[in-house]
Design a protein around this motif. Structure first.
Motif, PDB file in Angstrom:
ATOM      1  N   TYR A  35       0.841  -1.180   0.000  1.00 34.35           N
ATOM      2  CA  TYR A  35       0.000   0.000   0.000  1.00 34.35           C
ATOM      3  C   TYR A  35       0.883   1.238   0.000  1.00 34.35           C
ATOM      4  O   TYR A  35       1.994   1.233   0.524  1.00 34.35           O
ATOM      5  CB  TYR A  35      -0.888   0.052   1.252  1.00 34.35           C
ATOM      6  N   ARG A  36       0.314   2.302  -0.530  1.00 38.13           N
ATOM      7  CA  ARG A  36       0.962   3.613  -0.492  1.00 38.13           C
ATOM      8  C   ARG A  36       0.096   4.533   0.352  1.00 38.13           C
ATOM      9  O   ARG A  36      -1.137   4.505   0.272  1.00 38.13           O
ATOM     10  CB  ARG A  36       1.099   4.179  -1.905  1.00 38.13           C
ATOM     11  N   GLN A  37       0.755   5.386   1.157  1.00 41.85           N
ATOM     12  CA  GLN A  37       0.024   6.360   1.951  1.00 41.85           C
ATOM     13  C   GLN A  37       0.702   7.721   1.838  1.00 41.85           C
ATOM     14  O   GLN A  37       1.865   7.874   2.190  1.00 41.85           O
ATOM     15  CB  GLN A  37      -0.061   5.941   3.420  1.00 41.85           C
ATOM     16  N   ASP A  38      -0.044   8.712   1.359  1.00 39.50           N
ATOM     17  CA  ASP A  38       0.428  10.083   1.337  1.00 39.50           C
ATOM     18  C   ASP A  38       0.111  10.729   2.678  1.00 39.50           C
ATOM     19  O   ASP A  38      -0.823  10.320   3.364  1.00 39.50           O
ATOM     20  CB  ASP A  38      -0.220  10.843   0.186  1.00 39.50           C
ATOM     21  N   LYS A  41      -3.360  11.104   4.506  1.00 39.94           N
ATOM     22  CA  LYS A  41      -4.334  10.430   3.628  1.00 39.94           C
ATOM     23  C   LYS A  41      -4.503   8.963   4.004  1.00 39.94           C
ATOM     24  O   LYS A  41      -3.825   8.447   4.888  1.00 39.94           O
ATOM     25  CB  LYS A  41      -3.863  10.528   2.169  1.00 39.94           C
ATOM     26  N   SER A  42      -5.416   8.303   3.302  1.00 39.17           N
ATOM     27  CA  SER A  42      -5.660   6.887   3.543  1.00 39.17           C
ATOM     28  C   SER A  42      -4.678   6.032   2.747  1.00 39.17           C
ATOM     29  O   SER A  42      -3.737   6.528   2.147  1.00 39.17           O
ATOM     30  CB  SER A  42      -7.096   6.546   3.163  1.00 39.17           C
ATOM     31  N   GLU A  44      -3.647   3.541  -0.248  1.00 44.02           N
ATOM     32  CA  GLU A  44      -3.965   3.218  -1.638  1.00 44.02           C
ATOM     33  C   GLU A  44      -3.345   1.880  -1.971  1.00 44.02           C
ATOM     34  O   GLU A  44      -2.141   1.671  -1.775  1.00 44.02           O
ATOM     35  CB  GLU A  44      -3.401   4.298  -2.571  1.00 44.02           C
ATOM     36  N   SER A  45      -4.153   0.948  -2.453  1.00 42.24           N
ATOM     37  CA  SER A  45      -3.653  -0.374  -2.797  1.00 42.24           C
ATOM     38  C   SER A  45      -2.771  -0.313  -4.035  1.00 42.24           C
ATOM     39  O   SER A  45      -3.140   0.280  -5.045  1.00 42.24           O
ATOM     40  CB  SER A  45      -4.830  -1.313  -3.053  1.00 42.24           C
ATOM     41  N   LEU A  46      -1.601  -0.929  -3.937  1.00 41.26           N
ATOM     42  CA  LEU A  46      -0.691  -1.012  -5.086  1.00 41.26           C
ATOM     43  C   LEU A  46      -0.704  -2.418  -5.690  1.00 41.26           C
ATOM     44  O   LEU A  46      -0.924  -2.577  -6.877  1.00 41.26           O
ATOM     45  CB  LEU A  46       0.731  -0.641  -4.643  1.00 41.26           C
ATOM     46  N   TYR A  87       5.331   3.776   2.187  1.00 40.34           N
ATOM     47  CA  TYR A  87       4.930   2.503   1.605  1.00 40.34           C
ATOM     48  C   TYR A  87       4.859   1.446   2.701  1.00 40.34           C
ATOM     49  O   TYR A  87       5.787   1.280   3.491  1.00 40.34           O
ATOM     50  CB  TYR A  87       5.907   2.076   0.509  1.00 40.34           C
TER      51      TYR A  87
ATOM     52  N   TYR B 103      -9.991  -2.541   0.313  1.00 37.72           N
ATOM     53  CA  TYR B 103     -10.016  -1.141  -0.053  1.00 37.72           C
ATOM     54  C   TYR B 103     -10.268  -0.307   1.195  1.00 37.72           C
ATOM     55  O   TYR B 103     -11.218  -0.562   1.931  1.00 37.72           O
ATOM     56  CB  TYR B 103     -11.103  -0.879  -1.092  1.00 37.72           C
ATOM     57  N   PRO B 106     -11.166   6.909   3.568  1.00 32.61           N
ATOM     58  CA  PRO B 106     -10.296   8.061   3.827  1.00 32.61           C
ATOM     59  C   PRO B 106      -9.918   8.219   5.295  1.00 32.61           C
ATOM     60  O   PRO B 106      -8.970   8.937   5.609  1.00 32.61           O
ATOM     61  CB  PRO B 106     -11.136   9.244   3.345  1.00 32.61           C
TER      62      PRO B 106
END
Lengths: 110, 113
Positions: A35-38, A41-42, A44-46, A87, B103, B106
């Motif tokens: 996963y990636r996280q900014d 933020k939440s 994001e699946s990679l 990450y 998934y 937020p």
């Protein structure tokens, strides 16, 4: 209990360079996620890796899985600033409970 | 197709209070999991709901409870809030039995003063 370790914890790299993030886990797993996280933020699946030898690529990121070594790698090719993020790898075994690693904070500079 | 949604986005409470966080799963998903992410750490699994029942639970005290409704949406309740409960609370959904990823929504950022 399943434990996950990532290294490095912090990674500062120059644009255009290549680097690899490592994810080790302690016991049997049947699914490995990246996963990636900014910031703020939440997640994001990679990638989802399901079997030994699995390799998946998306843009400048490529993930692989070696279940015998209990190791996954996330390889970054020709890094760009937009890849700057944290990450996480996460694993599970016969369950939806994800065990996350400590995360690798990546900063790409010009 | 809406993804996972959560409300509220931010919340400030004081110690000892109670809080309820809400999550609507991605369309077609029937399983909801909740995670707590403290600052600078990876998410920690709280529990999972499927068919309106708690199916799995992580290492969290009974102050943390939840519920799933017939439309698959879910609530996370935390009683007797402590300063250490300050975190980002993430909801994740998927279809039970599948091999796809989970998934994430937020998140709700909770600050306990």
């Amino acid at each position: 209990e399943l434990k996950v370790e990532q290294n490095p914890l912090f990674l500062s790299m120059q644009e255009g360079k290549n680097y690899t993030i490592y994810c080790n886990y302690s016991t049997t797993s049947d699914r490995l996620y990246w996963y990636r996280q900014d910031p703020g933020k939440s997640l994001e699946s990679l990638f989802v890796l399901l079997s030994n030898g699995a390799v998946k690529q998306e843009g400048r990121l490529m993930a692989s899985l070696d279940t015998k070594a209990r190791l996954s790698t996330l390889h970054i090719t020709a890094a760009v600033h937009d890849l700057s993020a944290t990450y996480f790898c996460a694993v599970s075994y016969n369950t939806d409970k994800l065990i996350f690693g400590t995360g690798t904070r990546l900063q790409v500079f010009p | 197709d809406a993804g996972v949604t959560q409300s509220p986005t931010h919340l400030i409470k004081t110690r000892g209070q109670q809080v309820t966080l809400r999550c609507s799963p991605k369309s077609g998903h029937d399983t909801v999991s909740w995670y707590q992410q403290a600052l600078g750490q990876g998410p920690q699994f709280i529990f999972q709901y499927y068919e309106e029942e708690e199916r799995q639970r992580g290492n969290f005290p009974d102050r943390f409870s939840g519920h799933q409704f017939p439309n698959y949406s879910s609530e996370l309740n935390v009683n007797a809030l402590l300063l250490g409960d300050s975190a980002l609370y993430l909801c994740a959904s998927r279809t039970t039995g599948g091999k796809e990823t989970q998934y994430f929504g937020p998140g709700t950022r909770l600050l306990v003063l």
